[in-house]
Design a protein around this motif. Structure first.
Motif, PDB file in Angstrom:
ATOM      1  N   VAL A  86     -14.822 -15.426 -17.456  1.00 42.72           N
ATOM      2  CA  VAL A  86     -15.207 -15.259 -16.053  1.00 42.72           C
ATOM      3  C   VAL A  86     -14.241 -16.056 -15.178  1.00 42.72           C
ATOM      4  CG1 VAL A  86     -17.642 -14.805 -16.510  1.00 42.72           C
ATOM      5  CG2 VAL A  86     -16.885 -17.149 -16.202  1.00 42.72           C
ATOM      6  N   GLU A  87     -13.874 -15.462 -14.064  1.00 44.58           N
ATOM      7  CA  GLU A  87     -13.000 -16.134 -13.094  1.00 44.58           C
ATOM      8  C   GLU A  87     -13.871 -16.813 -12.046  1.00 44.58           C
ATOM      9  OE1 GLU A  87      -9.415 -15.179  -9.893  1.00 44.58           O
ATOM     10  OE2 GLU A  87     -10.285 -13.559 -11.098  1.00 44.58           O
ATOM     11  N   VAL A  88     -13.845 -18.133 -12.056  1.00 43.78           N
ATOM     12  CA  VAL A  88     -14.645 -18.921 -11.114  1.00 43.78           C
ATOM     13  C   VAL A  88     -13.798 -19.221  -9.887  1.00 43.78           C
ATOM     14  CG1 VAL A  88     -15.993 -21.030 -10.809  1.00 43.78           C
ATOM     15  CG2 VAL A  88     -15.900 -19.930 -13.057  1.00 43.78           C
ATOM     16  N   ARG A  89     -14.359 -18.993  -8.707  1.00 45.28           N
ATOM     17  CA  ARG A  89     -13.671 -19.271  -7.454  1.00 45.28           C
ATOM     18  C   ARG A  89     -14.622 -20.004  -6.512  1.00 45.28           C
ATOM     19  NH1 ARG A  89     -12.234 -13.366  -7.101  1.00 45.28           N
ATOM     20  NH2 ARG A  89     -13.555 -13.409  -5.245  1.00 45.28           N
ATOM     21  N   PRO A  90     -14.085 -20.617  -5.434  1.00 44.25           N
ATOM     22  CA  PRO A  90     -14.990 -21.284  -4.485  1.00 44.25           C
ATOM     23  C   PRO A  90     -16.054 -20.348  -3.917  1.00 44.25           C
ATOM     24  CG  PRO A  90     -12.733 -21.976  -4.094  1.00 44.25           C
ATOM     25  CD  PRO A  90     -12.660 -20.882  -5.112  1.00 44.25           C
ATOM     26  N   VAL A 108     -12.500 -25.935 -13.250  1.00 43.03           N
ATOM     27  CA  VAL A 108     -13.894 -25.480 -13.304  1.00 43.03           C
ATOM     28  C   VAL A 108     -14.798 -26.669 -13.609  1.00 43.03           C
ATOM     29  CG1 VAL A 108     -15.556 -24.001 -14.502  1.00 43.03           C
ATOM     30  CG2 VAL A 108     -13.231 -23.169 -14.048  1.00 43.03           C
ATOM     31  N   GLN A 109     -15.860 -26.822 -12.820  1.00 39.63           N
ATOM     32  CA  GLN A 109     -16.836 -27.882 -13.062  1.00 39.63           C
ATOM     33  C   GLN A 109     -18.113 -27.269 -13.624  1.00 39.63           C
ATOM     34  OE1 GLN A 109     -15.483 -28.028  -9.488  1.00 39.63           O
ATOM     35  NE2 GLN A 109     -13.789 -28.938 -10.631  1.00 39.63           N
ATOM     36  N   ILE A 110     -18.655 -27.923 -14.639  1.00 41.63           N
ATOM     37  CA  ILE A 110     -19.923 -27.499 -15.227  1.00 41.63           C
ATOM     38  C   ILE A 110     -20.968 -28.558 -14.945  1.00 41.63           C
ATOM     39  CG2 ILE A 110     -19.146 -28.409 -17.457  1.00 41.63           C
ATOM     40  CD1 ILE A 110     -21.087 -26.497 -18.805  1.00 41.63           C
ATOM     41  N   SER A 111     -22.129 -28.135 -14.469  1.00 42.08           N
ATOM     42  CA  SER A 111     -23.208 -29.068 -14.150  1.00 42.08           C
ATOM     43  C   SER A 111     -24.543 -28.422 -14.474  1.00 42.08           C
ATOM     44  CB  SER A 111     -23.153 -29.473 -12.668  1.00 42.08           C
ATOM     45  OG  SER A 111     -23.255 -28.327 -11.837  1.00 42.08           O
ATOM     46  N   ALA A 112     -25.587 -29.238 -14.496  1.00 43.27           N
ATOM     47  CA  ALA A 112     -26.928 -28.728 -14.773  1.00 43.27           C
ATOM     48  C   ALA A 112     -27.563 -28.225 -13.484  1.00 43.27           C
ATOM     49  CB  ALA A 112     -27.789 -29.828 -15.385  1.00 43.27           C
ATOM     50  N   ARG A 113     -28.248 -27.109 -13.584  1.00 40.90           N
ATOM     51  CA  ARG A 113     -29.032 -26.594 -12.458  1.00 40.90           C
ATOM     52  C   ARG A 113     -30.493 -26.545 -12.893  1.00 40.90           C
ATOM     53  NH1 ARG A 113     -28.203 -21.362  -8.532  1.00 40.90           N
ATOM     54  NH2 ARG A 113     -30.400 -20.853  -8.257  1.00 40.90           N
ATOM     55  N   VAL A 114     -31.325 -27.346 -12.239  1.00 43.93           N
ATOM     56  CA  VAL A 114     -32.735 -27.445 -12.581  1.00 43.93           C
ATOM     57  C   VAL A 114     -33.508 -26.436 -11.746  1.00 43.93           C
ATOM     58  CG1 VAL A 114     -34.754 -28.945 -12.674  1.00 43.93           C
ATOM     59  CG2 VAL A 114     -32.484 -29.869 -13.170  1.00 43.93           C
ATOM     60  N   THR A 133     -18.812 -24.030 -11.160  1.00 40.66           N
ATOM     61  CA  THR A 133     -18.246 -24.005  -9.819  1.00 40.66           C
ATOM     62  C   THR A 133     -16.776 -24.406  -9.887  1.00 40.66           C
ATOM     63  OG1 THR A 133     -18.978 -26.292  -9.435  1.00 40.66           O
ATOM     64  CG2 THR A 133     -20.457 -24.515  -8.711  1.00 40.66           C
ATOM     65  N   GLY A 134     -16.108 -24.380  -8.724  1.00 40.10           N
ATOM     66  CA  GLY A 134     -14.706 -24.775  -8.663  1.00 40.10           C
ATOM     67  C   GLY A 134     -13.794 -23.573  -8.657  1.00 40.10           C
ATOM     68  N   GLU A 135     -12.672 -23.677  -9.368  1.00 42.75           N
ATOM     69  CA  GLU A 135     -11.701 -22.583  -9.410  1.00 42.75           C
ATOM     70  C   GLU A 135     -10.961 -22.613 -10.737  1.00 42.75           C
ATOM     71  OE1 GLU A 135      -8.436 -20.451  -6.466  1.00 42.75           O
ATOM     72  OE2 GLU A 135      -9.061 -22.523  -6.086  1.00 42.75           O
ATOM     73  N   GLY A 136     -10.978 -21.493 -11.435  1.00 40.06           N
ATOM     74  CA  GLY A 136     -10.283 -21.404 -12.712  1.00 40.06           C
ATOM     75  C   GLY A 136     -10.951 -20.387 -13.615  1.00 40.06           C
ATOM     76  N   LEU A 137     -10.615 -20.460 -14.883  1.00 41.82           N
ATOM     77  CA  LEU A 137     -11.101 -19.516 -15.883  1.00 41.82           C
ATOM     78  C   LEU A 137     -12.056 -20.230 -16.823  1.00 41.82           C
ATOM     79  CD1 LEU A 137     -10.622 -16.519 -16.721  1.00 41.82           C
ATOM     80  CD2 LEU A 137      -8.897 -17.375 -18.327  1.00 41.82           C
ATOM     81  N   ALA A 138     -13.199 -19.589 -17.086  1.00 38.88           N
ATOM     82  CA  ALA A 138     -14.182 -20.150 -18.003  1.00 38.88           C
ATOM     83  C   ALA A 138     -14.548 -19.107 -19.046  1.00 38.88           C
ATOM     84  CB  ALA A 138     -15.434 -20.609 -17.260  1.00 38.88           C
TER      85      ALA A 138
END
Length: 225
Positions: A86-90, A108-114, A133-138
């Motif tokens: 997946v291509e993550v963008r702002p 790309v930043q990975i965080s928890a979503r409660v 979130t952020g920008e890049g490839l995940a």
């Protein structure tokens, strides 16, 4: 950066890094790599962010792999299913199931979503999700076969919580307990169902880790008394 996803039921992804390019993954996520790639392990983002990632199913520490010369690194899925890039963008963030994250580029930043606290109190699978979130490839590792839906504004999809693979962040998400004692006791579904509301794309999976574990448990050897 070039990549190739291969394999059928047990997929893997090979990523060819050019000098200076990096990816990061949870500690122990690498399957094999060519010579010319260095590894650095740290909490990535500090203790607070690392703790959040841990609640979303990832390890406390992350490993960053950086190419010193053109070289290839391969990461494999841990369950039968598919790997999706997946291509993550702002303006395009994603929410994924717990444990979906495989690897990503440093932007790309990975965080928890409660989500629903009520779901968390009763063990709902959608209580804690992963936010990208952020920008890049995940790259995400998903269970079983993946089906994609493009929801129109206001269109709703009712899903067993464990079958939600990932979705665009603008999609509305809510988890509600199944109504009715007989439905809970005899319905055969989980305690919670998830409602996804458009607009946006959602990806659903046909297999869940909990279902697979439940099917395997009767066949595991039992400890003798």
């Amino acid at each position: 950066m070039q990549y190739k996803i291969f394999g059928d039921q047990m997929p893997a992804v090979s990523i060819r890094l050019e000098p200076g390019e990096s990816i990061y993954t949870q500690s122990g996520g690498m399957a094999w790599m060519q010579d010319g790639i260095t590894m650095e392990t740290n909490m990535k983002g500090g203790f607070g962010k690392a703790l959040g990632r841990m609640f979303s199913g990832e390890s406390l520490f992350m490993a960053t792999y950086t190419a010193q010369r053109p070289a290839e690194i391969t990461l494999a899925a841990s369950l039968p299913g598919e790997i999706h890039a997946v291509e993550v963008r702002p303006d395009r963030a994603y929410i994924a199931q717990k444990n979906a994250f495989l690897c990503a580029t440093p932007g790309v930043q990975i965080s928890a979503r409660v989500n629903s606290v009520k779901a968390g109190l009763f063990g709902g699978e959608g209580f804690v999700l992963q936010q990208l979130t952020g920008e890049g490839l995940a790259f995400l590792e998903l269970d079983g076969t993946i089906v994609e839906y493009d929801l129109a504004p206001g269109e709703r999809l009712i899903v067993d919580s464990g079958n939600v693979a990932f979705f665009e962040a603008q999609v509305g998400y809510s988890a509600e307990m199944v109504r009715g004692f007989k439905n809970i006791l005899f319905g055969g579904e989980g305690l919670f169902l998830t409602t996804l509301t458009g607009p946006g794309r959602v990806w659903l999976q046909t297999l869940t880790a909990s279902e697979l574990a439940g099917r395997l448990i009767p066949y595991l050897p039992k400890a003798s008394s």
